[in-house]
Design an enzyme around this catalytic site. Structure first.
Site, short mmCIF file in Angstrom:
data_model
loop_
_atom_site.label_atom_id
_atom_site.label_comp_id
_atom_site.label_asym_id
_atom_site.label_seq_id
_atom_site.Cartn_x
_atom_site.Cartn_y
_atom_site.Cartn_z
N SER A 174 0.92 -1.00 0.00
CA SER A 174 -0.09 -0.41 0.14
C SER A 174 0.44 1.17 -0.09
CB SER A 174 -0.86 0.65 0.99
OG SER A 174 -2.29 -1.18 1.40
N ASP A 204 -1.89 5.92 8.50
CA ASP A 204 -1.75 4.51 7.57
C ASP A 204 -0.79 4.62 5.79
OD1 ASP A 204 -1.25 1.61 7.56
OD2 ASP A 204 -3.23 1.43 6.79
N THR A 255 -1.29 4.34 3.55
CA THR A 255 -2.66 5.15 1.30
C THR A 255 -2.73 6.58 2.32
OG1 THR A 255 -3.43 2.82 0.69
CG2 THR A 255 -4.05 4.77 0.13
N GLU A 290 -10.36 6.48 1.54
CA GLU A 290 -9.90 5.29 0.99
C GLU A 290 -10.77 4.46 2.54
OE1 GLU A 290 -6.29 2.60 2.82
OE2 GLU A 290 -6.81 4.14 3.96
N ASP A 342 -8.29 -4.04 2.11
CA ASP A 342 -7.44 -5.47 2.44
C ASP A 342 -7.29 -5.31 3.53
OD1 ASP A 342 -4.19 -5.00 1.82
OD2 ASP A 342 -4.00 -4.13 4.06
N HIS A 376 -6.30 -10.07 4.21
CA HIS A 376 -5.58 -10.23 5.22
C HIS A 376 -5.98 -10.84 6.00
CE1 HIS A 376 -1.89 -8.24 3.97
NE2 HIS A 376 -2.32 -6.85 3.86
N ASP A 384 -5.55 0.18 -4.83
CA ASP A 384 -3.27 0.08 -4.97
C ASP A 384 -3.36 -1.32 -5.26
OD1 ASP A 384 -5.02 -0.88 -3.01
OD2 ASP A 384 -3.45 0.40 -1.20
N HIS A 385 -3.47 -2.11 -4.66
CA HIS A 385 -3.10 -3.22 -5.58
C HIS A 385 -4.04 -4.76 -5.20
CE1 HIS A 385 -3.08 -4.27 -0.97
NE2 HIS A 385 -2.75 -3.20 -0.78
ZN LIG Z 1 -2.59 -5.12 2.94
#
Ligand SMILES: [Zn+2]
Length: 466
Positions: free
Chosen positions: A92, A144, A146, A324, A329, A333, A371-372
């Protein structure tokens, strides 16, 4: 390039609504361009499809599916040891740096160049310098990776507060990513929270109060929060305060100690034991539905924060706002499908509001992206070879969707005692607003910086760099 786009928009609009109103709209569009960038952290096409299937069904359509432009974003990162060497799975921090500053950097860096640690100028710095409005809204801590990449420059993303810098440097003594050089006493800018306290952002809303409650570097009693106040921020901590923001002040809203809780909850994905010999029973976890998360009370919704931020930024006319949702995310996880589905649902209701706002603001460029990529993956809910005793070697969840069917979601990047990891897939790029019909459908993540800068008519450097 900016001028012709607005002329085109103005002309198109004048044909639609007639001359008297179009002249006003066209002039407004010319004068007050706006950008809203919505980032679903880790919200790749798997996550979007999972949420679509669950929320509106396999034949349904999300609001983000209706946007004018749909393209693909190329995700890039490089090695810290050798910045000429690509890394195929980004973080991120590096991904947000690409969007915020237009550079490709290494994992964990916050708007700094790989290896040299040089700061990369961010879109928010350019906007602040031009008196263009600036805002950040997030369900994460505002420190964080981002949001930080849009507001700070640090060697490593974990240096969120002054105390974290010392603690985490000790914890990772052999890491090449240390924030030692970011201490103010060593000529750096301090921790991420301290840097946010010194920025000229108009409005910053999210979690992360614990980082601002820390004692600022070089102070005996003064906290980072007090620094923020002395630098002109009005600090709010309650959801209700979003309704009565003082218009003439910078706003820092910190509603929870760290990350905000997810909106939905349900079973986590589980491992299924290997079967030696098939006994006729399918070896898959129990199917379930999501439910409201009882911890998600008194926490502002992403929508409420976005509404408050847009209303606050309107005094500037022109603005850059980043919205965001982090839970896409974090919950992937943690192998919690309901958590990341709820995050997409929050993005959806926020996007509906933003697109309604765009109807009366043709000068607004709306971008939705990730972002990913992430670990969550839709697989057959019983597994292709279930009748031979096969099952996924990863963690699996079976969700009962709005269709009444079962959707299998698999997480297979990590061993049971570790969180799941990101994936290196390209990510979706959705947009609507002036000029998007001319965008190439494939572009690198760094283009977000250039698109936003050009749309807002900002210079490409700060006066101090010229
Ligand atoms: Zn992550």
């Amino acid at each position: 390039m900016r001028l012709p786009l607005y002329i085109i928009v103005g002309l198109a609009f004048s044909l639609l609504v007639g001359c008297s109103r179009s002249a006003d709209v066209s002039a407004t569009a010319m004068e007050f361009p706006k950008v809203i960038l919505i980032i679903g952290d880790g919200m790749d096409d798997q996550q979007i499809t999972i949420a679509r299937n669950y929320l509106v069904g396999s034949s349904g359509q999300l609001t983000m599916d209706t946007m004018q432009f749909r393209g693909v974003m190329q995700v890039q990162a490089v090695s810290e040891a050798n910045p000429a060497e690509p890394v195929y799975v980004t973080s991120s921090a590096a991904a947000a740096t690409a969007m915020a500053s237009g550079i490709v950097t290494s994992s964990r860096r916050i708007s700094t160049f790989a290896q040299t640690d040089k700061d990369a100028v961010t879109i928010m710095e350019l906007a602040n310098n031009a008196a263009t409005g600036t805002g950040i809204v997030t369900t994460a801590s505002v420190t964080d990776a981002t949001p930080a990449s849009f507001m700070a420059h640090v060697n490593a993303r974990w240096c969120q507060g002054p105390e974290n810098m010392a603690r985490d440097n000790e914890r990772n003594p052999r890491m090449s990513y240390q924030c030692t050089n970011d201490y103010k006493t060593r000529g750096g800018r301090g921790s991420i929270a301290e840097q946010i306290a010194e920025t000229k952002m108009d409005i910053v809303l999210g979690g992360g109060r614990m980082y601002f409650d820390q004692i600022a570097e070089g102070e005996s009693e003064t906290t980072v929060l007090q620094l923020a106040r002395s630098n002109g921020y009005e600090v709010i901590t309650r959801r209700s305060e979003l309704q009565t923001l003082p218009r003439d002040k910078q706003i820092l809203g910190l509603f929870v100690p760290d990350l905000m809780p997810p909106m939905l909850r349900g079973n986590g994905a589980t491992m299924t034991p290997a079967v030696e010999q098939f006994d006729g029973n399918l070896n898959v976890p129990e199917a379930f539905s999501c439910e409201d998360n009882p911890e998600f009370v008194d926490v502002p919704r992403l929508l409420e924060m976005a509404e408050a931020a847009i209303s606050h930024l309107e005094r500037r006319g022109s603005f850059m706002l980043v919205i965001e949702n982090e839970s896409t995310d974090e919950q992937s996880h943690l192998r919690q499908p309901c958590g990341h589905i709820g995050a997409v649902a929050q993005i959806e209701e926020t996007l509906r509001f933003v697109l309604e706002y765009a109807e009366s603001h043709p000068e607004l460029l709306v971008i939705v992206t990730a972002d990913h990529g992430h670990a969550a993956q839709i697989i057959s809910e019983t597994n292709v070879f279930a009748r031979q005793g096969n099952s996924s070697p990863g963690h699996m969840a079976r969700l009962i969707t709005v269709d009444g069917s079962i959707m299998g979601i698999n997480y297979g990047t990590s061993r049971p005692n570790f969180p799941e990891g990101h994936s290196g897939v390209q990510v979706p790029l959705l947009a609507s607003g002036p000029g998007v019909e001319k965008w190439p459908i494939f572009m690198p993540q760094t283009e977000i910086f250039h698109i936003a800068r050009q749309h807002l008519g900002l210079k490409d450097s700060l006066p101090s760099d010229q």
